[in-house]
Motif scaffolding. Structure first.
Motif, PDB file in Angstrom:
ATOM      1  N   ALA A   1      22.342 -26.492 -13.663  1.00 18.61           N
ATOM      2  CA  ALA A   1      23.551 -25.731 -14.007  1.00 18.61           C
ATOM      3  C   ALA A   1      23.395 -25.034 -15.351  1.00 18.61           C
ATOM      4  CB  ALA A   1      24.772 -26.659 -14.029  1.00 18.61           C
ATOM      5  N   GLU A   2      22.639 -25.655 -16.264  1.00 22.91           N
ATOM      6  CA  GLU A   2      22.442 -25.032 -17.575  1.00 22.91           C
ATOM      7  C   GLU A   2      21.553 -23.793 -17.465  1.00 22.91           C
ATOM      8  OE1 GLU A   2      18.676 -27.417 -17.404  1.00 22.91           O
ATOM      9  OE2 GLU A   2      20.607 -27.295 -16.425  1.00 22.91           O
ATOM     10  N   MET A   3      20.633 -23.787 -16.481  1.00 23.51           N
ATOM     11  CA  MET A   3      19.802 -22.605 -16.255  1.00 23.51           C
ATOM     12  C   MET A   3      20.644 -21.462 -15.690  1.00 23.51           C
ATOM     13  SD  MET A   3      16.840 -23.551 -17.299  1.00 23.51           S
ATOM     14  CE  MET A   3      16.084 -25.103 -17.761  1.00 23.51           C
ATOM     15  N   LYS A   4      21.535 -21.816 -14.790  1.00 26.35           N
ATOM     16  CA  LYS A   4      22.424 -20.793 -14.228  1.00 26.35           C
ATOM     17  C   LYS A   4      23.340 -20.228 -15.316  1.00 26.35           C
ATOM     18  CE  LYS A   4      25.549 -19.867 -10.364  1.00 26.35           C
ATOM     19  NZ  LYS A   4      26.486 -19.045 -11.142  1.00 26.35           N
ATOM     20  N   ALA A   5      23.829 -21.115 -16.188  1.00 31.77           N
ATOM     21  CA  ALA A   5      24.676 -20.658 -17.286  1.00 31.77           C
ATOM     22  C   ALA A   5      23.913 -19.703 -18.199  1.00 31.77           C
ATOM     23  CB  ALA A   5      25.190 -21.855 -18.089  1.00 31.77           C
ATOM     24  N   ALA A   6      22.639 -20.000 -18.447  1.00 31.85           N
ATOM     25  CA  ALA A   6      21.819 -19.134 -19.297  1.00 31.85           C
ATOM     26  C   ALA A   6      21.603 -17.775 -18.639  1.00 31.85           C
ATOM     27  CB  ALA A   6      20.475 -19.806 -19.583  1.00 31.85           C
ATOM     28  N   MET A   7      21.305 -17.772 -17.339  1.00 33.21           N
ATOM     29  CA  MET A   7      21.084 -16.504 -16.640  1.00 33.21           C
ATOM     30  C   MET A   7      22.373 -15.692 -16.554  1.00 33.21           C
ATOM     31  SD  MET A   7      18.313 -17.320 -13.598  1.00 33.21           S
ATOM     32  CE  MET A   7      19.287 -18.614 -12.804  1.00 33.21           C
ATOM     33  N   ASP A   8      23.476 -16.367 -16.246  1.00 28.53           N
ATOM     34  CA  ASP A   8      24.766 -15.666 -16.164  1.00 28.53           C
ATOM     35  C   ASP A   8      25.155 -15.102 -17.531  1.00 28.53           C
ATOM     36  OD1 ASP A   8      24.889 -16.283 -13.491  1.00 28.53           O
ATOM     37  OD2 ASP A   8      26.330 -17.939 -13.725  1.00 28.53           O
ATOM     38  N   GLY A   9      24.915 -15.889 -18.586  1.00 24.65           N
ATOM     39  CA  GLY A   9      25.237 -15.417 -19.927  1.00 24.65           C
ATOM     40  C   GLY A   9      24.405 -14.211 -20.321  1.00 24.65           C
ATOM     41  N   ALA A  10      23.129 -14.212 -19.942  1.00 27.07           N
ATOM     42  CA  ALA A  10      22.264 -13.058 -20.235  1.00 27.07           C
ATOM     43  C   ALA A  10      22.731 -11.828 -19.478  1.00 27.07           C
ATOM     44  CB  ALA A  10      20.820 -13.397 -19.860  1.00 27.07           C
ATOM     45  N   ASP A  11      23.090 -12.023 -18.198  1.00 31.20           N
ATOM     46  CA  ASP A  11      23.584 -10.894 -17.396  1.00 31.20           C
ATOM     47  C   ASP A  11      24.855 -10.313 -18.000  1.00 31.20           C
ATOM     48  OD1 ASP A  11      21.478 -11.303 -15.664  1.00 31.20           O
ATOM     49  OD2 ASP A  11      22.678 -12.397 -14.171  1.00 31.20           O
ATOM     50  N   ALA A  12      25.756 -11.198 -18.454  1.00 28.24           N
ATOM     51  CA  ALA A  12      27.024 -10.730 -19.011  1.00 28.24           C
ATOM     52  C   ALA A  12      26.815  -9.930 -20.285  1.00 28.24           C
ATOM     53  CB  ALA A  12      27.942 -11.932 -19.282  1.00 28.24           C
ATOM     54  N   ARG A  13      25.730 -10.222 -20.995  1.00 26.30           N
ATOM     55  CA  ARG A  13      25.463  -9.526 -22.257  1.00 26.30           C
ATOM     56  C   ARG A  13      24.457  -8.384 -22.106  1.00 26.30           C
ATOM     57  NH1 ARG A  13      27.070 -14.488 -22.923  1.00 26.30           N
ATOM     58  NH2 ARG A  13      28.325 -15.087 -24.728  1.00 26.30           N
ATOM     59  N   GLY A  14      23.973  -8.211 -20.884  1.00 23.72           N
ATOM     60  CA  GLY A  14      23.060  -7.102 -20.632  1.00 23.72           C
ATOM     61  C   GLY A  14      21.680  -7.277 -21.236  1.00 23.72           C
ATOM     62  N   VAL A  15      21.240  -8.523 -21.388  1.00 27.28           N
ATOM     63  CA  VAL A  15      19.898  -8.762 -21.926  1.00 27.28           C
ATOM     64  C   VAL A  15      19.012  -9.309 -20.806  1.00 27.28           C
ATOM     65  CG1 VAL A  15      20.759  -9.158 -24.254  1.00 27.28           C
ATOM     66  CG2 VAL A  15      20.453 -11.111 -22.699  1.00 27.28           C
ATOM     67  N   PRO A  16      17.710  -9.066 -20.881  1.00 19.11           N
ATOM     68  CA  PRO A  16      16.818  -9.499 -19.791  1.00 19.11           C
ATOM     69  C   PRO A  16      16.663 -11.008 -19.711  1.00 19.11           C
ATOM     70  CG  PRO A  16      15.551  -8.581 -21.612  1.00 19.11           C
ATOM     71  CD  PRO A  16      16.996  -8.314 -21.918  1.00 19.11           C
ATOM     72  N   VAL A  17      16.393 -11.474 -18.493  1.00 19.54           N
ATOM     73  CA  VAL A  17      16.108 -12.883 -18.242  1.00 19.54           C
ATOM     74  C   VAL A  17      14.610 -13.020 -17.971  1.00 19.54           C
ATOM     75  CG1 VAL A  17      16.484 -14.843 -16.697  1.00 19.54           C
ATOM     76  CG2 VAL A  17      18.404 -13.364 -17.305  1.00 19.54           C
ATOM     77  N   TRP A  18      13.962 -13.907 -18.702  1.00 22.17           N
ATOM     78  CA  TRP A  18      12.541 -14.165 -18.485  1.00 22.17           C
ATOM     79  C   TRP A  18      12.394 -15.462 -17.680  1.00 22.17           C
ATOM     80  CZ3 TRP A  18      10.430 -13.638 -24.212  1.00 22.17           C
ATOM     81  CH2 TRP A  18      10.612 -12.317 -24.654  1.00 22.17           C
ATOM     82  N   LEU A  19      11.725 -15.373 -16.557  1.00 24.08           N
ATOM     83  CA  LEU A  19      11.422 -16.564 -15.753  1.00 24.08           C
ATOM     84  C   LEU A  19      10.020 -17.014 -16.136  1.00 24.08           C
ATOM     85  CD1 LEU A  19      12.755 -15.251 -12.308  1.00 24.08           C
ATOM     86  CD2 LEU A  19      13.992 -16.557 -14.060  1.00 24.08           C
ATOM     87  N   VAL A  20       9.927 -18.099 -16.893  1.00 24.46           N
ATOM     88  CA  VAL A  20       8.647 -18.442 -17.519  1.00 24.46           C
ATOM     89  C   VAL A  20       7.939 -19.640 -16.886  1.00 24.46           C
ATOM     90  CG1 VAL A  20       9.324 -17.451 -19.725  1.00 24.46           C
ATOM     91  CG2 VAL A  20       9.795 -19.868 -19.287  1.00 24.46           C
ATOM     92  N   ASP A  21       8.555 -20.282 -15.895  1.00 19.13           N
ATOM     93  CA  ASP A  21       7.901 -21.451 -15.301  1.00 19.13           C
ATOM     94  C   ASP A  21       6.965 -21.017 -14.178  1.00 19.13           C
ATOM     95  OD1 ASP A  21       7.211 -24.071 -14.947  1.00 19.13           O
ATOM     96  OD2 ASP A  21       9.122 -24.722 -14.111  1.00 19.13           O
ATOM     97  N   ARG A  22       6.021 -21.889 -13.850  1.00 18.47           N
ATOM     98  CA  ARG A  22       5.091 -21.640 -12.754  1.00 18.47           C
ATOM     99  C   ARG A  22       5.783 -21.906 -11.424  1.00 18.47           C
ATOM    100  NH1 ARG A  22      -0.265 -25.093 -13.155  1.00 18.47           N
ATOM    101  NH2 ARG A  22       1.185 -26.790 -12.688  1.00 18.47           N
ATOM    102  N   GLU A  23       5.352 -21.195 -10.396  1.00 13.27           N
ATOM    103  CA  GLU A  23       5.930 -21.394  -9.071  1.00 13.27           C
ATOM    104  C   GLU A  23       5.845 -22.870  -8.682  1.00 13.27           C
ATOM    105  OE1 GLU A  23       7.555 -20.054  -6.669  1.00 13.27           O
ATOM    106  OE2 GLU A  23       7.778 -18.033  -7.485  1.00 13.27           O
TER     107      GLU A  23
END
Length: 411
Positions: free
Chosen positions: A115-137
């Motif tokens: 849920a904290e990852m979703k909050a981070a992505m949603d917060g980035a989207d709301a502020r118009g900043v890019p989201v970096w997905l940095v973990d390995r598949e």
């Protein structure tokens, strides 16, 4: 306008939270260590986003996991026939077992893991900043972990995964606290990760290196003329120390390092050589039995068919498969040596998926059904995957038992 909880930061939400600040190659990183099952971690993410300006937000997610968090219904589009045909049934089953562990946490503590990852992505989207997905598949991580351990440890892992399906006890508070200091993958396989250096390396250490290299790679692509280059990094607390150290000390080319860690190492040759040698020895023994006596040869051949076919069919029977799937397992088991690369479990599972085609409801209820062990038999998708696994295990057991029985009958 941003939501109130984003515009009015709760500074107290950051008290006691593991936060590390560092700079690398002109980029400032604010690294927040989170617990994947903690409301406090969600609040800490929101508080940081509301109290500071960030030019990007990095999260401990790979593209497939991020897609699953953003679109929880995406798995309904899974083509079960393609999964089996492409040899991915075992990997999907492992992911479902991990998913059932996550669901148990969600049901017990009222918060979805991640849920904290979703909050981070949603917060980035709301502020118009890019989201970096940095973990390995996650699929690559599981494959590298699987291939990093020996033959007997693999059976231990499979037994542990099956055991987690039948585990019904609530997850203790102290175990939740341990999760705050570890990784979700490590937590799911903690008994094995703690006692296996190769497994720990694949699940944790390699990903520390991968994520640090990804941060460096993304950081290098930021505009050096920008007024600020500040990144919020949201990762599990178990990665905080290792990834921070890697970020500070790495000197290898970032892209080359991520490419290297993202590859799946080829499987060891000795298990295949051992399997082929065993089968050739068994067939040689059957031929020798015919040479000594036709009746002895017929008995040896009958033992091969009954043991490999019978244990394969038993696996399908335990999985609650359709009679046609059970018959397919019985036929496919003895013929496995003549179909290299096509496990008997795939034959039976394909028959099961054809006779009992998964319904839309099965895909819709899959995540909920697998949280209880009976759901693996009630849900047609889960049962097909279970059928694949148990039939394959039955065939392997049948081959070894038949081999021993046939060779002993000659002396």
């Amino acid at each position: 306008m941003l939501p109130d909880e984003m515009t009015a930061p709760d500074v107290t939400a950051l008290e006691g939270q593991p936060i590390q600040r560092m700079e690398r190659d002109g980029v400032q990183y604010v690294i927040l260590g989170t617990a994947h099952v903690s409301r406090a971690s969600v609040q800490a993410v929101n508080a940081l986003l509301a109290s500071e300006h960030f030019d990007a937000v990095a999260v401990e997610l790979c593209p497939s996991r991020a897609h699953g968090i953003r679109d929880p219904e995406a798995f309904k589009q899974m083509d079960l026939f393609q999964v089996i045909r492409q040899g991915k049934a075992g990997m999907v089953a492992a992911s479902l077992v991990l998913g059932s562990f996550q669901k148990r946490l969600a049901a017990q503590y009222g918060i979805e893991p991640g849920a904290e990852m979703k909050a981070a992505m949603d917060g980035a989207d709301a502020r118009g900043v890019p989201v970096w997905l940095v973990d390995r598949e996650v699929g690559t991580t599981l494959k590298r972990a699987w291939r990093s351990v020996g033959f007997f440890q693999r059976f231990g892992l499979m037994a542990g995964m099956l055991g987690s399906v039948f585990e019904r006890e609530d997850i203790a508070e102290e175990d939740i606290e341990k999760l705050k200091q570890s990784d979700l993958l490590e937590g799911a396989f903690s008994e094995f990760a703690s006692g296996s250096a190769p497994l720990y390396h694949a699940l944790i250490a390699e990903r520390d290196s991968f994520m640090a290299a990804k941060l460096r790679e993304h950081g290098a692509a930021m505009d050096p003329a920008a007024p600020s280059r500040k990144v919020l990094v949201v990762i599990g607390a178990g990665h905080l120390k290792g990834m921070s150290t890697e970020l500070a000390e790495q000197h290898d080319d970032a892209r080359a390092l991520t490419d290297e860690l993202a590859t799946t190492p080829p499987p060891a040759k000795w298990p295949k050589v051992l399997a082929v040698t065993l089968v050739l020895a068994i067939f040689a023994a059957i031929g020798y039995a015919f040479y000594r006596s036709p009746s002895l040869g017929i008995d040896a051949l009958k033992n091969w068919i009954l043991l490999t076919g019978g244990l394969s069919a038993l696996g399908a029977l335990i999985a609650g498969a359709h009679p046609l799937s059970i018959a397919g397992a019985f036929v496919a088991g003895p013929l496995k040596p003549f179909r290299p690369g096509i496990p008997s479990g795939a034959v039976s599972a394909m028959a099961e998926a054809w006779v009992r085609r998964p319904r839309v409801l099965d895909f819709e209820r899959l995540r909920d059904d697998i949280t209880h062990w009976t759901g693996w038999w009630k849900n047609r998708v889960a049962r097909t995957l279970l059928n694949f696994f148990l039939v394959s295990m039955g065939t392997i057991a049948g081959e070894y038992i038949a081999g021993v029985h046939i060779i002993r009958s000659l002396f």
